[in-house]
Motif scaffolding. Structure first.
Motif, PDB file in Angstrom:
ATOM      1  N   VAL A  41       0.193  16.125  50.909  1.00 20.04           N
ATOM      2  CA  VAL A  41       0.390  18.025  51.036  1.00 20.04           C
ATOM      3  C   VAL A  41       1.927  17.897  51.277  1.00 20.04           C
ATOM      4  N   ARG A  42       2.258  19.337  50.885  1.00 19.59           N
ATOM      5  CA  ARG A  42       3.672  19.865  50.999  1.00 19.59           C
ATOM      6  C   ARG A  42       3.398  21.258  51.596  1.00 19.59           C
ATOM      7  N   PRO A  43       3.917  21.252  52.932  1.00 23.56           N
ATOM      8  CA  PRO A  43       3.486  22.847  53.399  1.00 23.56           C
ATOM      9  C   PRO A  43       4.222  23.847  53.135  1.00 23.56           C
ATOM     10  N   SER A  44       5.433  23.850  52.452  1.00 21.89           N
ATOM     11  CA  SER A  44       6.211  25.069  51.968  1.00 21.89           C
ATOM     12  C   SER A  44       6.717  24.698  50.495  1.00 21.89           C
ATOM     13  N   LEU A  45       7.080  25.813  50.229  1.00 18.68           N
ATOM     14  CA  LEU A  45       7.916  25.698  48.734  1.00 18.68           C
ATOM     15  C   LEU A  45       9.131  24.967  48.587  1.00 18.68           C
ATOM     16  N   ALA A  46      10.112  25.086  49.484  1.00 20.18           N
ATOM     17  CA  ALA A  46      11.362  24.349  49.369  1.00 20.18           C
ATOM     18  C   ALA A  46      11.059  22.775  49.453  1.00 20.18           C
ATOM     19  N   ARG A  47      12.009  22.070  49.294  1.00 21.24           N
ATOM     20  CA  ARG A  47      11.862  20.653  49.283  1.00 21.24           C
ATOM     21  C   ARG A  47      12.404  20.277  50.586  1.00 21.24           C
ATOM     22  N   CYS A  48      11.490  20.254  51.616  1.00 23.23           N
ATOM     23  CA  CYS A  48      12.075  19.909  52.912  1.00 23.23           C
ATOM     24  C   CYS A  48      11.509  18.685  53.393  1.00 23.23           C
ATOM     25  N   SER A  49      12.135  17.764  54.341  1.00 26.31           N
ATOM     26  CA  SER A  49      11.687  16.599  54.854  1.00 26.31           C
ATOM     27  C   SER A  49      10.474  16.812  55.868  1.00 26.31           C
ATOM     28  N   VAL A  50       9.610  16.043  55.901  1.00 30.74           N
ATOM     29  CA  VAL A  50       8.475  16.022  56.777  1.00 30.74           C
ATOM     30  C   VAL A  50       8.968  14.971  57.905  1.00 30.74           C
ATOM     31  N   CYS A  51       9.157  15.518  59.156  1.00 33.08           N
ATOM     32  CA  CYS A  51       9.848  14.798  60.172  1.00 33.08           C
ATOM     33  C   CYS A  51       8.798  14.081  61.126  1.00 33.08           C
ATOM     34  N   VAL A  87      -4.683  17.264  62.392  1.00 37.97           N
ATOM     35  CA  VAL A  87      -3.229  16.621  62.298  1.00 37.97           C
ATOM     36  C   VAL A  87      -2.294  17.354  62.226  1.00 37.97           C
ATOM     37  N   ALA A  88      -1.288  17.465  62.959  1.00 36.33           N
ATOM     38  CA  ALA A  88      -0.062  18.183  63.196  1.00 36.33           C
ATOM     39  C   ALA A  88       1.133  17.588  62.530  1.00 36.33           C
ATOM     40  N   VAL A  89       1.980  18.620  61.843  1.00 33.99           N
ATOM     41  CA  VAL A  89       3.215  18.073  61.185  1.00 33.99           C
ATOM     42  C   VAL A  89       4.333  19.063  61.327  1.00 33.99           C
ATOM     43  N   GLY A  90       5.548  18.374  61.730  1.00 36.72           N
ATOM     44  CA  GLY A  90       6.692  19.201  61.850  1.00 36.72           C
ATOM     45  C   GLY A  90       7.536  19.060  60.802  1.00 36.72           C
ATOM     46  N   CYS A  91       8.082  20.150  60.361  1.00 32.72           N
ATOM     47  CA  CYS A  91       9.129  20.076  59.085  1.00 32.72           C
ATOM     48  C   CYS A  91      10.470  20.770  59.505  1.00 32.72           C
ATOM     49  N   ALA A  92      11.464  20.468  58.322  1.00 33.59           N
ATOM     50  CA  ALA A  92      12.828  21.087  58.675  1.00 33.59           C
ATOM     51  C   ALA A  92      12.986  22.351  58.094  1.00 33.59           C
ATOM     52  N   THR A 115      15.041  22.372  62.678  1.00 31.31           N
ATOM     53  CA  THR A 115      14.104  21.438  62.064  1.00 31.31           C
ATOM     54  C   THR A 115      13.138  21.262  63.257  1.00 31.31           C
ATOM     55  N   VAL A 116      12.106  21.229  63.082  1.00 31.85           N
ATOM     56  CA  VAL A 116      10.822  20.605  64.245  1.00 31.85           C
ATOM     57  C   VAL A 116      10.909  19.050  63.839  1.00 31.85           C
ATOM     58  N   SER A 117      11.443  18.317  65.141  1.00 30.66           N
ATOM     59  CA  SER A 117      11.596  16.847  64.838  1.00 30.66           C
ATOM     60  C   SER A 117      10.346  16.113  65.681  1.00 30.66           C
ATOM     61  N   TYR A 118       9.655  16.869  66.399  1.00 26.46           N
ATOM     62  CA  TYR A 118       8.670  15.969  66.977  1.00 26.46           C
ATOM     63  C   TYR A 118       7.338  16.957  67.218  1.00 26.46           C
ATOM     64  N   VAL A 119       6.193  16.473  66.931  1.00 25.29           N
ATOM     65  CA  VAL A 119       4.915  17.209  67.514  1.00 25.29           C
ATOM     66  C   VAL A 119       4.193  16.151  68.376  1.00 25.29           C
ATOM     67  N   ARG A 120       3.609  16.736  69.459  1.00 27.19           N
ATOM     68  CA  ARG A 120       2.834  15.923  70.478  1.00 27.19           C
ATOM     69  C   ARG A 120       1.745  16.903  71.017  1.00 27.19           C
ATOM     70  N   PHE A 121       0.496  16.283  70.814  1.00 36.28           N
ATOM     71  CA  PHE A 121      -0.844  17.050  71.413  1.00 36.28           C
ATOM     72  C   PHE A 121      -0.648  16.893  73.124  1.00 36.28           C
ATOM     73  N   THR A 161      -3.963  22.263  73.354  1.00 38.82           N
ATOM     74  CA  THR A 161      -2.431  22.466  73.687  1.00 38.82           C
ATOM     75  C   THR A 161      -1.259  21.494  72.777  1.00 38.82           C
ATOM     76  N   MET A 162      -0.290  21.807  72.229  1.00 37.51           N
ATOM     77  CA  MET A 162       0.753  21.164  71.600  1.00 37.51           C
ATOM     78  C   MET A 162       2.112  21.322  72.037  1.00 37.51           C
ATOM     79  N   VAL A 163       2.970  20.378  71.989  1.00 36.56           N
ATOM     80  CA  VAL A 163       4.379  20.431  72.237  1.00 36.56           C
ATOM     81  C   VAL A 163       5.091  19.986  71.145  1.00 36.56           C
ATOM     82  N   SER A 164       6.110  21.030  70.673  1.00 40.67           N
ATOM     83  CA  SER A 164       6.959  20.582  69.700  1.00 40.67           C
ATOM     84  C   SER A 164       8.429  20.471  70.204  1.00 40.67           C
ATOM     85  N   ALA A 165       9.367  19.717  69.463  1.00 46.22           N
ATOM     86  CA  ALA A 165      10.652  19.611  69.646  1.00 46.22           C
ATOM     87  C   ALA A 165      11.379  20.078  68.471  1.00 46.22           C
TER      88      ALA A 165
END
Length: 434
Positions: free
Chosen positions: A250-260, A272-277, A302-308, A313-317
Motif C-alpha cells: 500500500v501507498r497512502p498518498s500520491l507523492a512518493r514519500c517514505s513510510v517511517c 495497523v497504523a502507519v506514519g509517513c513523511a 514527518t510522522v516518525s513514530y506511531v504507538r498504541f 488511543t494512539m500516540v504519534s511523534a
C-alpha cells in the motif's frame, strides 16, 4: 560471551548516514524521510518530484461532536504532577571511542520483559539480560548508586548483521526466540536467537532502507507481518510462505514519500497504523487495504513514530517537535505534548501502558517522560557531556519502556554515541505526591 558473524553479498549501505536523520538526502531528487503510500489496488506511481507537497489538508474532526473531550488546550496549560521518582541505575558504554559508528537506533524488550535487544549503526544485535543490567533492581536503598558497565561485559551475546539496523521486533508466539529486523539495505531478516542464525529473509523494497517492521497480534492471522520503507510502500507479508510471499503493498498518498513507522494494534484486531513523511498517520484494516480507515492529520512535519496506548488511543511523534495522542474511533487529537527537541532525527518513542507514561528522546541529548494527562513533561534527564569530539552533537536516539509492573517502571534509552542508560521509576506515596 559469544558472537556469530554472518556474511552475504549485498550492496553497500550509506555510510554517511549515521544519525538516523529524517531529512538526509540519498540523492539529489529523493529524500529518505519523504514518504508516502497509496492504495495497493492502484498502480504504484514513481513521482518525478518527490519533494513536491501537493497535499490537501483533510479536516477529519467533526466540529459538531462535543461528546468527545479535546483536552489539548486546557490540560497542557495545567502544571503537570509527577507521581514518580525516577533514578538512573545503569550506564553501559564502550571503552573504545565509538560515537557515530555505534549509534543506537532501536531498543526492544522481549515478551517476558527479561531480555532487551538493541540495534543500530554498528551492525550488531546485542542481547542483554535485565538481571545483568539491573543487578540491584529491588534494592531501593541503593537507588542512588549508578552502575557503570562496558558493552562487551554487559551483553549476553551479540549477532553481527550484514547492514545497519533500523528496526527490531520480537515475533509473537515464538517464545522470545525469533527476532525480526529491518535494515538499511532494504532487507527484512528473522533471526533464531537460540541458534543465533538467520532463518528468514525477504528483499522486496528494491534496496531502499526499511525503517520499520512489526507483526500482527490479531488472533485471526497472528503471523502476518509488515515492513515500511524509503520506497514509499508498506508491504505486508507472511513468513510462513516460502520466500515470505507479499500479501499486499500500500501507498497512502500520491507523492512518493517514505513510510517511517508501522505498528499493529498490540491489543488484537485488524488495525495497523502507519506514519509517513507527508505529515500524516494512517490506519488500515488489514482485511481490506484498498483505503485507510483512519487519516490522522495534525503534524507539521514527518510522522516518525506511531504507538498504541490502548485499544482506542494512539500516540504519534513528529519531527515538528511534538507528540500527539489520538482517539482512533473519532480520528481526533486528544492532546499535544511539547518540550523535547526534534526537527530532523529519529529520537525514539515508547509508551508504558500500565502507567500511562510516554517516553521519547531529544536532539538536545535528554530523555523526556510525559504523563498522558498533561502536555508538558513530568521528568527530564540529560545524558550529560561525553567529553569526546563531537559530543555536542549527541542526541538520545531510542527509548523503550518495560511493560511489566504498575508501581515500578523501567525505561531504557540509547544515544547516538552508543551509550545505553537504564532508569527505574517508583510510584510516589499519596502523601509525598501532594
Amino acid at each position: 560471551m559469544g558472537a556469530f558473524h554472518w556474511s552475504r553479498n549485498r550492496k553497500t549501505s550509506d555510510n554517511n548516514n549515521n544519525n538516523f536523520s529524517t531529512t538526509t538526502a540519498t540523492n539529489t531528487t529523493y529524500y529518505s524521510y519523504e514518504w508516502e503510500m497509496k492504495n495497493f489496488s492502484l498502480p504504484l506511481i514513481n513521482d518525478p518530484n518527490p519533494k513536491s507537497e501537493k497535499l490537501e489538508k483533510e479536516n477529519t474532526t467533526d466540529q459538531n461532536d462535543n461528546n468527545h473531550t479535546n483536552q489539548s488546550d486546557s490540560d497542557s496549560s495545567d502544571q503537570p504532577l509527577c507521581l514518580w521518582d525516577f533514578n538512573l541505575r545503569t550506564v553501559v558504554s564502550s571503552l573504545a571511542s565509538e560515537t557515530a559508528s555505534d549509534a543506537l537506533g532501536v531498543i526492544e524488550f522481549d515478551p517476558s520483559d527479561s531480555i532487551v535487544a538493541t540495534g543500530g549503526i554498528a551492525r550488531k544485535i546485542r542481547i542483554y539480560r535485565m538481571n545483568s543490567l539491573l543487578q540491584n533492581e529491588n534494592d531501593d536503598e541503593g537507588q542512588n548508586d549508578v552502575v557503570l558497565l562496558d558493552h562487551a561485559a554487559a551483553h549476553d551475546y551479540y549477532i553481527c548483521t550484514p547492514a545497519k539496523l533500523s528496526s527490531l521486533r520480537w515475533r509473537p508466539g515464538s517464545g522470545g526466540r525469533i527476532l525480526g529486523t529491518g535494515d538499511y539495505d532494504g532487507v527484512v531478516t528473522e533471526y533464531d536467537l537460540e541458534r543465533r542464525t538467520p532463518v528468514f529473509e525477504r528483499d522486496e523494497h528494491g534496496g531502499r532502507r526499511v525503517w520499520s517492521v512489526d507483526y500482527s497480534h490479531w488472533d485471526a492471522d497472528p503471523v502476518l507481518a509488515a515492513s515500511g520503507s524509503d520506497d514509499g510502500t508498506m508491504q505486508m507479508w507472511d513468513p510462513r510462505c516460502e520466500g515470505g510471499e507479499c500479501v499486499a503493498a500500500v501507498r497512502p498518498s500520491l507523492a512518493r514519500c517514505s513510510v517511517c513507522c508501522i505498528e499493529f494494534n498490540p491489543f488484537g484486531g485488524p488495525l495497523v497504523a502507519v506514519g509517513c513523511a507527508d505529515r500524516r498517520a494512517y490506519g488500515y484494516d488489514i482485511r481490506k487495504l484498498s483505503d485507510p480507515v483512519l487519516v490522522l492529520d495534525g503534524h507539521q512535519k514527518t510522522v516518525s513514530y506511531v504507538r498504541f496506548l490502548d485499544g482506542r488511543t494512539m500516540v504519534s511523534a513528529g519531527t515538528d517537535g511534538c507528540l500527539k495522542m489520538w482517539d482512533t474511533v473519532r480520528s481526533r487529537v486528544i492532546r499535544t505534548y511539547m518540550g523535547h527537541v526534534n526537527n530532523r532525527s529519529f529520537v525514539g518513542l515508547s509508551v508504558w501502558r500500565n502507567g500511562g507514561l510516554l517516553g521519547c528522546g531529544s536532539e538536545n541529548n535528554q530523555v523526556f517522560v510525559y504523563d498522558k494527562r498533561w502536555g508538558q513533561p513530568i521528568w527530564v534527564h540529560g545524558f550529560g557531556p561525553m567529553g569526546g569530539p563531537g559530543s555536542d552533537r549527541c542526541f538520545v536516539s531510542s527509548v523503550c519502556w518495560r511493560q511489566a509492573g504498575e508501581e515500578r517502571c523501567t525505561l531504557v534509552a540509547g544515544g547516538s554515541d552508543g551509550v545505553l542508560q537504564v532508569f527505574v521509576g517508583n510510584r510516589k506515596s499519596s502523601s509525598s505526591s501532594k
